[in-house]
Motif scaffolding. Structure first.
Motif, mmCIF file in Angstrom:
data_model
loop_
_atom_site.group_PDB
_atom_site.id
_atom_site.type_symbol
_atom_site.label_atom_id
_atom_site.label_comp_id
_atom_site.label_asym_id
_atom_site.label_seq_id
_atom_site.Cartn_x
_atom_site.Cartn_y
_atom_site.Cartn_z
ATOM 1 N N PRO A 161 -5.104 8.958 -12.119
ATOM 2 C CA PRO A 161 -6.095 8.051 -12.679
ATOM 3 C C PRO A 161 -5.959 6.602 -12.654
ATOM 4 N N TRP A 162 -4.758 5.944 -12.727
ATOM 5 C CA TRP A 162 -4.276 4.578 -12.927
ATOM 6 C C TRP A 162 -4.964 3.896 -11.425
ATOM 7 N N MET A 163 -4.598 4.681 -10.287
ATOM 8 C CA MET A 163 -5.022 3.977 -9.139
ATOM 9 C C MET A 163 -6.330 3.972 -8.897
ATOM 10 N N ALA A 164 -7.345 4.762 -9.208
ATOM 11 C CA ALA A 164 -8.626 4.751 -9.148
ATOM 12 C C ALA A 164 -9.033 3.616 -10.112
ATOM 13 N N GLY A 196 0.699 -1.170 -0.126
ATOM 14 C CA GLY A 196 0.068 -0.002 0.125
ATOM 15 C C GLY A 196 0.762 1.309 -0.041
ATOM 16 N N ALA A 197 1.988 1.162 0.861
ATOM 17 C CA ALA A 197 2.881 2.307 0.761
ATOM 18 C C ALA A 197 3.589 2.744 -0.272
ATOM 19 N N THR A 198 4.030 1.658 -1.199
ATOM 20 C CA THR A 198 4.604 1.659 -2.579
ATOM 21 C C THR A 198 3.791 2.185 -3.410
ATOM 22 N N MET A 199 2.540 1.648 -3.588
ATOM 23 C CA MET A 199 1.353 2.192 -4.533
ATOM 24 C C MET A 199 1.127 3.553 -4.143
ATOM 25 N N GLY A 200 0.770 3.870 -2.753
ATOM 26 C CA GLY A 200 0.490 5.200 -2.582
ATOM 27 C C GLY A 200 1.390 6.131 -3.269
ATOM 28 N N GLY A 201 2.632 6.035 -2.723
ATOM 29 C CA GLY A 201 3.806 7.021 -2.996
ATOM 30 C C GLY A 201 3.913 7.150 -4.310
ATOM 31 N N MET A 202 3.614 6.120 -5.238
ATOM 32 C CA MET A 202 3.579 6.323 -6.743
ATOM 33 C C MET A 202 2.628 6.725 -7.463
ATOM 34 N N ALA A 203 1.563 6.786 -6.809
ATOM 35 C CA ALA A 203 0.123 7.095 -7.223
ATOM 36 C C ALA A 203 -0.106 8.615 -6.896
ATOM 37 N N LEU A 204 0.387 9.204 -5.806
ATOM 38 C CA LEU A 204 0.075 10.664 -5.603
ATOM 39 C C LEU A 204 0.464 11.552 -6.850
ATOM 40 N N ALA A 205 -0.674 12.443 -7.014
ATOM 41 C CA ALA A 205 -0.498 13.471 -8.187
ATOM 42 C C ALA A 205 0.655 14.435 -7.809
ATOM 43 N N LYS A 206 1.687 14.588 -8.706
ATOM 44 C CA LYS A 206 2.635 15.488 -8.167
ATOM 45 C C LYS A 206 2.256 16.725 -8.713
ATOM 46 N N ASP A 207 1.526 17.101 -9.670
ATOM 47 C CA ASP A 207 1.107 18.306 -10.329
ATOM 48 C C ASP A 207 -0.123 19.106 -9.687
ATOM 49 N N GLN A 217 -7.524 7.091 -20.183
ATOM 50 C CA GLN A 217 -8.058 6.028 -20.956
ATOM 51 C C GLN A 217 -8.354 4.761 -20.204
ATOM 52 N N PHE A 218 -7.458 4.311 -19.426
ATOM 53 C CA PHE A 218 -7.604 2.960 -18.472
ATOM 54 C C PHE A 218 -8.692 3.227 -17.733
ATOM 55 N N LEU A 219 -8.949 4.410 -16.894
ATOM 56 C CA LEU A 219 -9.973 4.587 -16.095
ATOM 57 C C LEU A 219 -11.191 4.771 -16.621
ATOM 58 N N ASN A 220 -11.447 5.349 -17.712
ATOM 59 C CA ASN A 220 -12.750 5.380 -18.389
ATOM 60 C C ASN A 220 -13.217 4.175 -18.782
ATOM 61 N N ALA A 221 -12.037 3.337 -19.547
ATOM 62 C CA ALA A 221 -12.587 1.848 -19.889
ATOM 63 C C ALA A 221 -13.037 1.003 -18.682
ATOM 64 N N THR A 222 -12.396 1.138 -17.692
ATOM 65 C CA THR A 222 -12.554 0.362 -16.456
ATOM 66 C C THR A 222 -14.267 1.039 -16.109
ATOM 67 N N VAL A 223 -14.562 2.164 -15.971
ATOM 68 C CA VAL A 223 -15.709 2.619 -15.501
ATOM 69 C C VAL A 223 -16.587 1.885 -16.490
ATOM 70 N N ASP A 224 -16.696 2.178 -17.798
ATOM 71 C CA ASP A 224 -17.529 1.620 -18.973
ATOM 72 C C ASP A 224 -17.567 0.260 -18.953
ATOM 73 N N GLY A 225 -16.795 -0.695 -18.399
ATOM 74 C CA GLY A 225 -16.667 -2.065 -18.397
ATOM 75 C C GLY A 225 -17.363 -2.655 -17.056
ATOM 76 N N LEU A 226 -17.819 -1.654 -15.839
ATOM 77 C CA LEU A 226 -18.208 -2.356 -14.772
ATOM 78 C C LEU A 226 -19.693 -3.137 -14.747
ATOM 79 N N PRO A 227 -20.450 -2.621 -15.654
ATOM 80 C CA PRO A 227 -21.986 -3.474 -15.822
ATOM 81 C C PRO A 227 -21.423 -4.873 -16.164
#
Length: 297
Positions: free
Chosen positions: A134-137, A88-99, A195-205
């Motif tokens: 977005p990749w984290m979500a 979780g710490a590895t993912m969280g650190g790499m996922a935080l938006a720096k901008d 694109q990855f996030l949107n495709a994941t949302v679209d595929g949920l149903p």
């Protein structure tokens, strides 16, 4: 379900999303596919795994169990930390938006509304995820529905194989590090992350049905059907498939070819999507002049 969901390891634990208890049911015997690469003094088995599973699937038997028992070494995609907080710490650190840009602000109005609704229906705090890229979500949304449907990371093939290796005193190695694997997502250009996030949302149903179909094909040892279903999911995101699937398959094929120079028996277990369809590890091995063949029941 998209192929990117199938690439998840212990990410459900890292995101604290594993939950749900499936009802007990009679064990269903599975016969997942197994391949072999060999020369005069080396044998390498290639086994495609499912990373999360429901109780009541008896797959660790027959040729798979025999090949594992014969092997001197187990090789996984990664060696998951025993403490999920480390992942979780590895993912969280790499996922935080720096901008400083909020995740929601990266999405168009309609896409933002669908994303926020999907997060809320999955029990995920989209406002908290605004801190991340977005990749984290996308990963979180790939895992949460499966957890609620009773799929459990602790029943995934990697967990079972690693536990069996440790019990038997077999060494366990990995093709990638945790940082490398998370880095494949974290290093995606922002356009592809969205694109990855949107495709994941679209595929949920369709996630429950699609993942159920993939699991059925895996249990029946039908990689061709698994590939067909998987390829349909990849059509909308070919750039991601190149980074997260085909490119990694090529790297692993090179590793396998090099491993043939060392005598012994090795059991390699990677996500089933890597061993099915165009651009699979077997295809990449063929391009390197290395033959693989299916192990018969």
């Amino acid at each position: 379900m998209t192929i990117f969901s199938a690439l998840l390891r212990g990410l459900s634990a890292a995101l604290l999303l594993v939950g749900g208890v499936a009802q007990a049911r009679p064990a269903a015997t599975a016969t997942p596919a197994l391949w072999q690469v060999s020369d005069a003094d080396t044998t390498i088995y290639l086994f495609g795994t499912v990373h999360v599973m429901k109780p009541g699937i008896d797959w660790f038997n027959g040729p798979v169990k025999s090949a594992f028992d014969r092997s001197d070494l187990l090789v996984l995609e990664i060696i998951e930390p025993d403490n999920p907080n480390e992942l979780g710490a590895t993912m969280g650190g790499m996922a935080l938006a720096k901008d400083g840009v909020k995740l929601s602000d990266r999405l168009s109005g309609e896409a933002r509304a669908r994303y926020q609704a999907a997060m809320e229906s999955s029990g995920l705090p989209w406002r908290t995820f605004d801190l991340f890229n977005p990749w984290m979500a996308g990963m979180a949304l790939s895992v949460a529905p499966l957890a609620r449907l009773g799929y459990k990371n602790d029943l995934g093939a990697e967990k079972i194989l690693r536990g069996a290796a440790q019990a038997a005193g077999k060494p366990v190695d990995a093709l990638e590090t945790v940082e490398q694997q998370v880095g494949f997502f974290a290093g995606l250009p922002m356009v592809q992350q969205v694109q990855f996030l949107n495709a994941t949302v679209d595929g949920l149903p369709e996630m429950e049905k699609e993942f159920g179909d993939l699991l059925t094909y895996w249990q029946a040892g039908q990689p061709d059907k698994l590939a067909k279903s998987m390829n349909e999911s990849l059509e909308a995101t070919p750039e991601l498939a190149q980074v997260l699937l085909i490119g990694r398959n090529a790297n692993w094929a090179k590793w396998i070819k090099a491993r043939l120079e060392q005598p012994g028996i090795t059991f390699v277990a990677v996500g089933a999507g890597h061993l099915a369809g165009k651009g699979s590890v077997q295809d990449q091995l063929k391009a390197l002049g290395v033959a693989s063949h299916r192990v018969k029941d």
